[in-house]
Design an enzyme around this catalytic site. Structure first.
Site, PDB file in Angstrom:
ATOM      1  N   HIS A 214       2.395  53.200  54.123  1.00 26.58           N
ATOM      2  CA  HIS A 214       3.209  53.073  52.685  1.00 26.58           C
ATOM      3  C   HIS A 214       2.771  51.494  53.017  1.00 26.58           C
ATOM      4  O   HIS A 214       2.272  50.458  52.055  1.00 26.58           O
ATOM      5  CB  HIS A 214       4.298  53.548  52.366  1.00 26.58           C
ATOM      6  CG  HIS A 214       4.288  53.359  50.693  1.00 26.58           C
ATOM      7  ND1 HIS A 214       3.840  53.137  50.250  1.00 26.58           N
ATOM      8  CD2 HIS A 214       5.335  52.797  50.622  1.00 26.58           C
ATOM      9  CE1 HIS A 214       3.865  53.459  48.677  1.00 26.58           C
ATOM     10  NE2 HIS A 214       5.142  52.173  49.199  1.00 26.58           N
TER      11      HIS A 214
ATOM     12  N   ASP B  71       2.735  49.754  45.415  1.00 30.08           N
ATOM     13  CA  ASP B  71       3.960  49.827  45.499  1.00 30.08           C
ATOM     14  C   ASP B  71       4.140  49.622  44.251  1.00 30.08           C
ATOM     15  O   ASP B  71       3.731  49.426  42.815  1.00 30.08           O
ATOM     16  CB  ASP B  71       4.492  49.404  46.739  1.00 30.08           C
ATOM     17  CG  ASP B  71       6.297  50.539  46.138  1.00 30.08           C
ATOM     18  OD1 ASP B  71       5.954  51.773  47.053  1.00 30.08           O
ATOM     19  OD2 ASP B  71       6.972  50.599  45.782  1.00 30.08           O
ATOM     20  N   TRP B  72       6.173  49.119  44.001  1.00 31.61           N
ATOM     21  CA  TRP B  72       5.965  48.544  42.328  1.00 31.61           C
ATOM     22  C   TRP B  72       5.530  47.578  42.318  1.00 31.61           C
ATOM     23  O   TRP B  72       6.239  46.990  40.564  1.00 31.61           O
ATOM     24  CB  TRP B  72       7.671  48.531  42.413  1.00 31.61           C
ATOM     25  CG  TRP B  72       8.820  49.398  41.906  1.00 31.61           C
ATOM     26  CD1 TRP B  72       9.438  51.142  42.091  1.00 31.61           C
ATOM     27  CD2 TRP B  72       8.669  49.796  40.122  1.00 31.61           C
ATOM     28  NE1 TRP B  72       9.570  51.839  41.299  1.00 31.61           N
ATOM     29  CE2 TRP B  72       9.437  51.067  40.096  1.00 31.61           C
ATOM     30  CE3 TRP B  72       7.884  49.001  39.189  1.00 31.61           C
ATOM     31  CZ2 TRP B  72       9.911  51.032  39.069  1.00 31.61           C
ATOM     32  CZ3 TRP B  72       8.553  49.530  37.934  1.00 31.61           C
ATOM     33  CH2 TRP B  72       9.298  50.996  38.147  1.00 31.61           C
TER      34      TRP B  72
ATOM     35  N   ASP C 276      -0.570  56.995  53.797  1.00 31.73           N
ATOM     36  CA  ASP C 276       0.106  57.013  52.613  1.00 31.73           C
ATOM     37  C   ASP C 276       0.105  58.479  52.473  1.00 31.73           C
ATOM     38  O   ASP C 276      -0.502  58.360  51.263  1.00 31.73           O
ATOM     39  CB  ASP C 276       0.023  55.458  51.783  1.00 31.73           C
ATOM     40  CG  ASP C 276       1.145  55.175  50.857  1.00 31.73           C
ATOM     41  OD1 ASP C 276       2.567  56.208  51.439  1.00 31.73           O
ATOM     42  OD2 ASP C 276       1.040  54.744  49.803  1.00 31.73           O
TER      43      ASP C 276
ATOM     44  N   TRP D 178      11.085  61.604  48.052  1.00 26.71           N
ATOM     45  CA  TRP D 178      11.739  60.050  48.387  1.00 26.71           C
ATOM     46  C   TRP D 178      12.279  59.978  46.965  1.00 26.71           C
ATOM     47  O   TRP D 178      13.828  59.096  47.328  1.00 26.71           O
ATOM     48  CB  TRP D 178      10.777  59.227  48.508  1.00 26.71           C
ATOM     49  CG  TRP D 178      10.758  57.838  47.679  1.00 26.71           C
ATOM     50  CD1 TRP D 178      10.483  57.210  47.063  1.00 26.71           C
ATOM     51  CD2 TRP D 178      11.904  56.583  47.922  1.00 26.71           C
ATOM     52  NE1 TRP D 178      11.051  55.825  46.564  1.00 26.71           N
ATOM     53  CE2 TRP D 178      11.986  55.839  47.473  1.00 26.71           C
ATOM     54  CE3 TRP D 178      13.139  56.413  49.160  1.00 26.71           C
ATOM     55  CZ2 TRP D 178      13.072  54.703  47.850  1.00 26.71           C
ATOM     56  CZ3 TRP D 178      13.536  56.086  49.476  1.00 26.71           C
ATOM     57  CH2 TRP D 178      13.625  55.033  48.595  1.00 26.71           C
TER      58      TRP D 178
END
Length: 308
Positions: free
Chosen positions: A280, A123-124, A250, A164
């Site tokens: 995810h 993710d980030w 995901d 999202w």
């Protein structure tokens, strides 16, 4: 820079998180400093595995991987990004920029004198971590990307991302624990959902979590696009080992591993894997399995990594 700090009692007796806390100060970008929390488990002199979480999680997400990595004789370092976990949380959304997040983790790496790093990111954590690999390739020995990437805004992001982002910017109360649970393929126990909520007593603590979706480069003229393109220029010449370990469920990052494998030379010949029955947040769904993938990757490439 005004910030809030989550009361320590919020973190008492969290399931599966009996790790000693560690802290350092990072420059806030405005002449002051912020306290950054990190986990540091395993032999201090061992090869280091840097575990970078994403949105809206914290180092709790890696609680299943850390013991696997440490018990294999490696050093697991898992920071809480500024705005998350036990780290300080600036109060204004404008305090959070992509560049500052990169600088905060770079300060952590420098202060801890981390070198020959195995980066594990999702993710980030991938947006930050891969930027750092591009900007400081000499500090990294290998990379594992799990459900992540580094967009430049030049390719259209999936519709699931825009849905999202819209939700995250408009919902009255950002339901952090529910977001994590809904991003998993397996059921998440109520006490674990509560643990993900622990850093955020109320909405005033969630400025960073609110801002992250808005910082993803979704257009070519995004403020971070040029720096990400420069980082990609380096990654396209990266020959050190690079592994993808994406999950099978995901909607946000599905197919992203193929892009990484097509562009980064270090992916060639690696034992890329798909983590089954995971969403995810695959660290929550299949953390021990992912941890073993990391350990096996480090041990398999330890003698063959160029430049290490």
């Amino acid at each position: 820079m005004q910030f809030v700090r989550t009361p320590e009692e919020r973190f008492n007796s969290l399931p599966g998180y009996a790790f000693a806390p560690h802290y350092l100060q990072v420059p806030d970008g405005e002449g002051g400093s912020l306290r950054l929390h990190y986990l540091d488990e395993g032999p201090p002199s061992a090869e280091v595995v840097l575990l970078l979480h994403g949105e809206p999680s914290w180092s709790y997400l890696y609680r299943k991987l850390v013991p696997v990595i440490a018990s294999a004789g490696l050093r697991a370092v898992a920071p809480d990004l500024i705005g998350f976990g036990k780290s300080d949380k600036p109060c204004e959304r404008s305090h959070y920029t992509y560049a500052r997040h990169v600088a905060w983790i770079w300060s952590c790496i420098e202060q801890l004198e981390l070198d020959a790093i195995t980066l594990v990111c999702q993710d980030w954590g991938s947006l930050i971590g891969l930027r750092l690999v591009g900007e400081h390739p000499e500090r990294f020995a290998r990379v594992v990307v799990a459900n992540g990437g580094m967009p430049t805004g030049d390719q259209k992001l999936p519709e699931a991302f825009f849905a999202w982002r819209e939700f995250s910017q408009t919902v009255d109360v950002l339901p952090v624990g529910a977001i994590i649970a809904n991003g998993c393929a397996q059921s998440v126990a109520p006490e674990v959902v509560a643990a993900y909520e622990a850093p955020f007593p109320d909405e005033s603590y969630k400025a960073g979590a609110r801002q992250f979706p808005a910082l993803v480069p979704a257009h070519p003229d995004d403020p971070a696009a040029a720096a990400n393109r420069s980082a990609w220029d380096v990654l396209k010449t990266w020959e050190k080992p690079f592994l993808t370990a994406f999950s099978d469920q995901d909607p946000i990052t599905r197919g992203g591993e193929k892009l990484l494998q097509s562009l980064i030379p270090g992916t060639r010949g690696q034992a890329h894997t798909t983590i089954r029955d995971a969403g995810h947040f695959l660290q929550e769904d299949r953390g021990e399995e992912l941890g073993q993938v990391v350990v096996d990757f480090v041990k398999r490439t330890a003698q063959s990594s160029p430049g290490t």
